[in-house]
Design an enzyme around this catalytic site. Sequence first.
Site, PDB file in Angstrom:
ATOM      1  N   ASN A 148     -12.636  -1.901 -74.394  1.00 54.78           N
ATOM      2  CA  ASN A 148     -13.143  -0.616 -74.878  1.00 54.78           C
ATOM      3  C   ASN A 148     -14.614  -0.760 -75.259  1.00 54.78           C
ATOM      4  O   ASN A 148     -14.938  -1.330 -76.294  1.00 54.78           O
ATOM      5  CB  ASN A 148     -12.306  -0.162 -76.080  1.00 54.78           C
ATOM      6  CG  ASN A 148     -12.791   1.144 -76.687  1.00 54.78           C
ATOM      7  OD1 ASN A 148     -13.825   1.684 -76.295  1.00 54.78           O
ATOM      8  ND2 ASN A 148     -12.053   1.654 -77.664  1.00 54.78           N
ATOM      9  N   HIS A 154     -11.326   8.117 -71.357  1.00 55.51           N
ATOM     10  CA  HIS A 154     -11.949   7.035 -72.120  1.00 55.51           C
ATOM     11  C   HIS A 154     -10.958   5.889 -72.238  1.00 55.51           C
ATOM     12  O   HIS A 154      -9.786   6.100 -72.569  1.00 55.51           O
ATOM     13  CB  HIS A 154     -12.347   7.561 -73.501  1.00 55.51           C
ATOM     14  CG  HIS A 154     -12.678   6.490 -74.483  1.00 55.51           C
ATOM     15  ND1 HIS A 154     -13.519   5.438 -74.187  1.00 55.51           N
ATOM     16  CD2 HIS A 154     -12.268   6.299 -75.772  1.00 55.51           C
ATOM     17  CE1 HIS A 154     -13.615   4.650 -75.246  1.00 55.51           C
ATOM     18  NE2 HIS A 154     -12.873   5.144 -76.214  1.00 55.51           N
ATOM     19  N   CYS A 186     -17.579   7.365 -78.842  1.00 57.53           N
ATOM     20  CA  CYS A 186     -16.849   7.183 -77.582  1.00 57.53           C
ATOM     21  C   CYS A 186     -16.969   8.376 -76.638  1.00 57.53           C
ATOM     22  O   CYS A 186     -16.769   8.239 -75.429  1.00 57.53           O
ATOM     23  CB  CYS A 186     -15.378   6.891 -77.868  1.00 57.53           C
ATOM     24  SG  CYS A 186     -15.097   5.346 -78.765  1.00 57.53           S
TER      25      CYS A 186
END
Length: 328
Positions: A285, A255, A115
């Site tokens: 996501n 994020h 990520c």
Amino acid sequence: MQTRSSRMAGFGHAVPARCVDNAEIEASLGLEAGWIERRTGIRSRYWAEAGDTLSGLAERAGRMALEDAKINADDIALTLLATSTPDHLLPPSAPLLAHRLGLTRSGAIDLAGACSGFLYALTLADGFVRTYGRAVLVVAANILSRRINPAERASAVLFADAAGAVVLTPCPEVKRGVLSADLVADGSGYDLIQIAAGGSSQPFSAGMIAEDALMTMRDGREVFSRAVALMTNTSQRVLHEAELTAADISRFVPHQANARMSDAVCGNLGIEREKTVRTIGSFGNSSAATIPLSLSITNAERPLAGGETLLLTAAGAGMTGGAVVYRV
């Protein structure tokens, strides 16, 4: 002595055609209506269909960024692709991406930073531009839907497919680009999020159980608490290093892992809610792709102006993470 910096000259993003709303996933997992949005902030996400590929998704985002930057293909000296889901384990996907975009004078490599991969790629790209005075294309893309265990609630409700891209070009103003960066790793959380099989430690085999090839989140609460701490701490350090406060930040782009996670980090840092860029509700996501996708979307909604100061932060599998202060 620094004689130049980098500038975000172009932005792009792409998602597959198929939009999956919460009702479909809630029905498959036996969850009550509204369960996913209450806990994650996600209302919908995009998942790849049979003909979609990671390189194809990355190409669309990259092409959009190149067109937005109005740059000649020969001026791109390096292509960085942050991904956890390349087309193949070998070769890397970045050379194919550069080829399809006509970047004949560009080097090209994949970066596997989960990520936080975009932050690593952005920091490396900024250094390359400052050192060599040549432009870099940074793309982050993932097709996570093909690695979701549909029976595991923790990952099935969160993950999505998307790509985001940014073109960095040289800038004569030295006080722009990356003002400070803090990239960190904590291997004590190495197995919190993983795909067990496929690497040299556990190769694919005929007798392998299907779940070993799918994503597993071992302890969602532990991931949440570690990620919030990591994103908060690295953000505080980069603000201090840049001699800035939360009030100096024009836009906060975390994020997009979970809306509650973004809220927690935002609260810890004392950043005003209206300064926080949020795309998780409509896009879910997509790991490393969430920050460049968010940059592209916020720029389309309200163009980034010269002198704006961005705070970017992420945490992910490994664990890896970090924060960057970037002046537009």
